[in-house]
Design an enzyme around this catalytic site. Sequence first.
Site, PDB file in Angstrom:
ATOM      1  N   SER A 289      36.991  31.922  39.389  1.00 11.30           N
ATOM      2  CA  SER A 289      36.936  33.378  39.532  1.00 11.30           C
ATOM      3  C   SER A 289      35.551  33.817  39.964  1.00 11.30           C
ATOM      4  O   SER A 289      34.638  33.011  40.084  1.00 11.30           O
ATOM      5  CB  SER A 289      37.293  34.041  38.192  1.00 11.30           C
ATOM      6  N   SER A 327      42.390  33.099  40.687  1.00 15.24           N
ATOM      7  CA  SER A 327      41.039  33.656  40.744  1.00 15.24           C
ATOM      8  C   SER A 327      40.995  35.041  40.118  1.00 15.24           C
ATOM      9  O   SER A 327      41.646  35.974  40.584  1.00 15.24           O
ATOM     10  CB  SER A 327      40.564  33.727  42.202  1.00 15.24           C
ATOM     11  N   ASP A 329      39.046  38.125  39.931  1.00 19.27           N
ATOM     12  CA  ASP A 329      37.974  38.761  40.706  1.00 19.27           C
ATOM     13  C   ASP A 329      37.789  40.180  40.193  1.00 19.27           C
ATOM     14  O   ASP A 329      38.504  41.109  40.588  1.00 19.27           O
ATOM     15  CB  ASP A 329      38.325  38.747  42.192  1.00 19.27           C
TER      16      ASP A 329
END
Length: 412
Positions: A289, A327, A329
Amino acid sequence: MATAVDTDDDLVYIPLMRVGSANIFAQKAMALTFLYFHAVTAVAYVATGAVRARDLGIPFDGVPGELNAITDVRPVEVGHTTLIKGEGKLIVGSGPVRTGVTSILPLGKNNSDTPVPAAVFSFNGNGEMTGSEWVDESGFLEGPVLFTNTHSVGVVRDAVIEWGTRKFPGTGVFSLPVVGETWDGGLNDINGFHVKKEDVFCALDDAKGGAVDEGNVGGGTGNRAFGFKAGIGTASRVVAKSDAAFCVGVLVQANMGSRENLVIAGVSVGKEITDLQPVIQRGPKREGSILVIVATDAPLLPNQLKRLAKRAALGVARTGAVSTNSSGDLFIAFSTAAPAFSDGREHWATLKNEDLDPLLAATVEATEEAIINSLVAAKTMRGINDNTFFALPHDRLREVLGKYNRLVGKER
């Protein structure tokens, strides 16, 4: 201790800024840098001694601040606690340990009980940032922001509350602190829960302005990005509007992206440097991430700060990351220009929406450079079960960029 391989080649002096005659905005920002930093020259970026992306001749858009760091937005302070211990086979609870905590204090540690305008944005939600709902609801950030590993969010959150209530008795803030995470279980004994509240206290108490350590430090100690060792990175931009100059600073904890996607200065570096892949003996090989925090001294409303936070995604995209399913984010933006308070009311003075374009561009530019700085600063690290993340080799990076005429400086 973790092993570190120095991959630097001979460094050359690189001009600190390149401003084309047609770029009127950049020229104006450069001229105002003198006023902004009370400097004796119009040069904004001052080398700190550590090797960074610009020192390798990598070109970036925009005019950096004095330190090219989030701390150019004064009085922001940053602190790290870095935990590195042990070698070899993973023994849960004993190590090896490759983790830490990074703190970002918008108004410095002595004024951390003063809320600042803020906004959050989740580009992909496979991650955690505690307190974000209250930031989104209230439009304010109450207290510092801390970054750590995925399984230490709870202890860090609790420690921030304890630190704040001790330092500011009777305070009405600190109940919902903002703590973000990235997964460092490739190198770190993440289920050993090695981050303790004392480590959080140190990251807060030792926070300071000035140059910011990057790479294998703090919450980014065990991180990697694009198949290379990464971690903490930072950058800033000075922008001009009318007769005023404002600063945008960014700090990232980078732990995302696949090798084939890595782009630096418009060059597909990941397709040119295909070796030095992570060595993972056991455990998941998924992408991680990225956490991004955007700071500015421009007077902005929370909804305008959300617009800045969203632009961090474009900075991430410039480096080639595509924000995969795994991920997380998560981005947060704040302004140190808090509204005035008198007569029982808050009095806001903000920029107009049509004046935001330079700040939006600055956020994209600084986010991109902060990510590349995290890669350039990081050193090769070996962790649990001898899993290894290799550093991005500086000499080969320069060779690839030179191949496509993407280096700046007296020597190429």
